[in-house]
Enzyme design. Structure first.
Site, PDB file in Angstrom:
ATOM      1  N   THR A   1      -6.004 -41.342 -62.386  1.00 17.18           N
ATOM      2  CA  THR A   1      -5.156 -40.592 -61.110  1.00 17.18           C
ATOM      3  C   THR A   1      -4.955 -41.631 -60.088  1.00 17.18           C
ATOM      4  OG1 THR A   1      -5.300 -38.800 -59.573  1.00 17.18           O
ATOM      5  CG2 THR A   1      -7.446 -40.080 -60.116  1.00 17.18           C
TER       6      THR A   1
ATOM      7  N   ARG B   1     -15.077 -25.683 -44.796  1.00 14.57           N
ATOM      8  CA  ARG B   1     -14.507 -26.406 -45.925  1.00 14.57           C
ATOM      9  C   ARG B   1     -12.943 -26.906 -45.462  1.00 14.57           C
ATOM     10  NH1 ARG B   1     -14.232 -29.522 -50.163  1.00 14.57           N
ATOM     11  NH2 ARG B   1     -12.371 -28.973 -51.599  1.00 14.57           N
ATOM     12  N   VAL B   2     -12.600 -28.203 -45.515  1.00 14.82           N
ATOM     13  CA  VAL B   2     -11.288 -28.544 -45.389  1.00 14.82           C
ATOM     14  C   VAL B   2     -10.678 -28.633 -46.788  1.00 14.82           C
ATOM     15  CG1 VAL B   2      -9.766 -30.217 -44.265  1.00 14.82           C
ATOM     16  CG2 VAL B   2     -11.869 -29.537 -43.367  1.00 14.82           C
TER      17      VAL B   2
ATOM     18  N   CYS C   1      -3.839 -27.198 -53.792  1.00 10.92           N
ATOM     19  CA  CYS C   1      -3.497 -27.469 -55.125  1.00 10.92           C
ATOM     20  C   CYS C   1      -2.937 -26.300 -56.026  1.00 10.92           C
ATOM     21  CB  CYS C   1      -4.971 -27.957 -55.627  1.00 10.92           C
ATOM     22  SG  CYS C   1      -4.801 -28.363 -57.502  1.00 10.92           S
TER      23      CYS C   1
ATOM     24  N   ASP D   1      -4.438 -41.863 -51.998  1.00 11.26           N
ATOM     25  CA  ASP D   1      -4.699 -40.655 -51.294  1.00 11.26           C
ATOM     26  C   ASP D   1      -3.987 -40.520 -49.928  1.00 11.26           C
ATOM     27  OD1 ASP D   1      -5.775 -38.356 -50.143  1.00 11.26           O
ATOM     28  OD2 ASP D   1      -7.689 -38.633 -50.786  1.00 11.26           O
TER      29      ASP D   1
ATOM     30  N   THR E   1     -18.176 -31.024 -48.395  1.00 11.61           N
ATOM     31  CA  THR E   1     -17.247 -31.929 -49.028  1.00 11.61           C
ATOM     32  C   THR E   1     -18.055 -32.794 -49.808  1.00 11.61           C
ATOM     33  OG1 THR E   1     -15.331 -33.382 -48.727  1.00 11.61           O
ATOM     34  CG2 THR E   1     -17.371 -33.598 -47.244  1.00 11.61           C
TER      35      THR E   1
ATOM     36  N   ARG F   1      -3.517 -38.077 -47.985  1.00  6.33           N
ATOM     37  CA  ARG F   1      -3.789 -37.052 -47.104  1.00  6.33           C
ATOM     38  C   ARG F   1      -4.466 -37.427 -45.731  1.00  6.33           C
ATOM     39  NH1 ARG F   1      -8.053 -33.772 -50.819  1.00  6.33           N
ATOM     40  NH2 ARG F   1      -8.730 -35.893 -51.121  1.00  6.33           N
TER      41      ARG F   1
HETATM   42 ZN   LIG Z   1      -6.397 -29.858 -57.934  1.00  4.98          ZN
END
Ligand SMILES: [Zn+2]
Length: 219
Positions: free
Chosen positions: A117, A52-53, A57, A129, A152, A131
């Site tokens: 968002t 998991r990456v 948060c 995004d 994911t 990231r």
């Molecule tokens: Zn979050």
């Protein structure tokens, strides 16, 4: 594409409700933030490792905020890896899809005014995004991992890791039921950020062909 320099500084055993994880702290070049790897069990070779990456948060992981699904995703990932006997969770310090906690709070206020968002991020001068998973690939290589099964719902994460030299052999979906607080956010994740979410409750049985198509496109 230059390879990110990462250095494993120290590791320690962390007992959790899911069993013992080995927590390793990495320094990455001249980045101010340290990234973390949580290793469970014996990796037993470097192929097909369950991974998991996870991007930091604070609101979801620490406060259990219902605005997003991060806290539940993190908890579920720990459980999945513990159940399978071995695997890795990378904890990347890129809060708020990379915009940082301050602007994430500002984006939440915009979302309370009705923006989704993605539009909230754009209004604040950010990409939807921001990231980047280069450092994740570098840490996996440092741990001797060549190929993974990735937990994911985010196709962009799969594409980036493969571009940075990690073979993603399979996708393991993270199924988190929506709540009244995060349903709108999850719909935006699905429709505007292309996350693969089962928001109407139907079964998702398209995995093998999906990964094959991605690998084929890249070949
Ligand atoms: Zn979050």
């Amino acid at each position: 594409m230059t390879n990110e320099q990462v250095e494993r500084r120290s590791c320690a055993r962390i007992p959790t409700a899911h069993g013992d994880f080995e927590l390793c702290l990495y320094s990455c070049g001249d980045e101010a933030k340290d990234h973390l790897a949580m290793v469970y069990g014996q990796l037993d070779g470097s192929a097909q490792v369950l991974v998991r990456v996870h991007s930091e948060c604070f609101t979801g992981d620490v406060m259990g905020s219902q605005r997003c699904d991060c806290g539940a995703q993190f908890e579920r990932s720990m459980a999945l890896i513990a159940e399978s006997g071995a695997g890795i969770i990378l904890y990347l310090r890129q809060e708020g899809r990379g915009i940082g906690l301050l602007d994430k709070l500002r984006a939440y206020n915009l979302q309370d005014e009705g923006y989704d968002t993605v539009d909230a991020n754009l209004l604040l001068g950010h990409e939807p995004d921001e990231r980047d998973y280069r450092v994740a690939a570098a840490i996996l290589k440092n741990l001797g991992v060549r190929s993974i099964r990735l937990i994911t719902n985010n196709p962009n994460k799969i594409d980036q890791l493969q571009a940075y030299g990690i073979a993603v052999e399979a996708r393991v979906p993270l199924v988190i039921p929506a709540t009244t607080e995060n349903a709108t956010y999850l719909r935006a994740k699905s429709s505007r950020l292309n996350h693969i979410l089962d928001l109407d409750g139907s079964a998702d049985d398209s995995e093998p062909s999906e990964i094959a198509r991605r690998n084929g496109r890249r070949a």
